[in-house]
Design a protein around this motif. Structure first.
Motif: not given
Length: 97
Positions: A50-60
């Motif tokens: 979940x944390x990785x998905x949030x960081x990926x979405x923020x980066x994107x």
């Protein structure tokens, strides 16, 4: 002997027998420790995902905003889903003894 007195005697006898039964101490079944350990690992992996998905979405999201392209709905869905998975992991982690 009447029916009422027989019922009363049975009730007194059952109360006496039930009062003599001790309160057993609860214990977990033998494979429960292994299952709880696996569940804890699964919860931590879900929270990490979940944390990785949030960081990926923020980066994107940042990359799409700097490129002056419209933000795709997939980015928002990934971020919101990651946040929900992380919160669910925290709830389950709190429920595990």
């Amino acid at each position: 002997m009447s029916l009422l007195s027989t019922v009363d005697q049975f009730r007194i006898l059952s109360d006496t027998v039930l009062a003599q039964v001790g309160n057993p101490t609860p214990e977990a079944p033998p494979p429960a420790d292994t299952r709880l350990r696996l569940l804890r690992y699964a919860v931590w992996l879900a929270m990490l995902g979940g944390i990785l998905a949030v960081f990926y979405a923020l980066g994107r999201f940042v990359r799409e905003r700097t490129a002056t392209d419209p933000v795709s709905p997939n980015t928002l869905i990934i971020g919101i889903t990651g946040f929900i998975v992380f919160i669910a992991g925290m709830v389950v982690n709190g429920a595990i003894p």
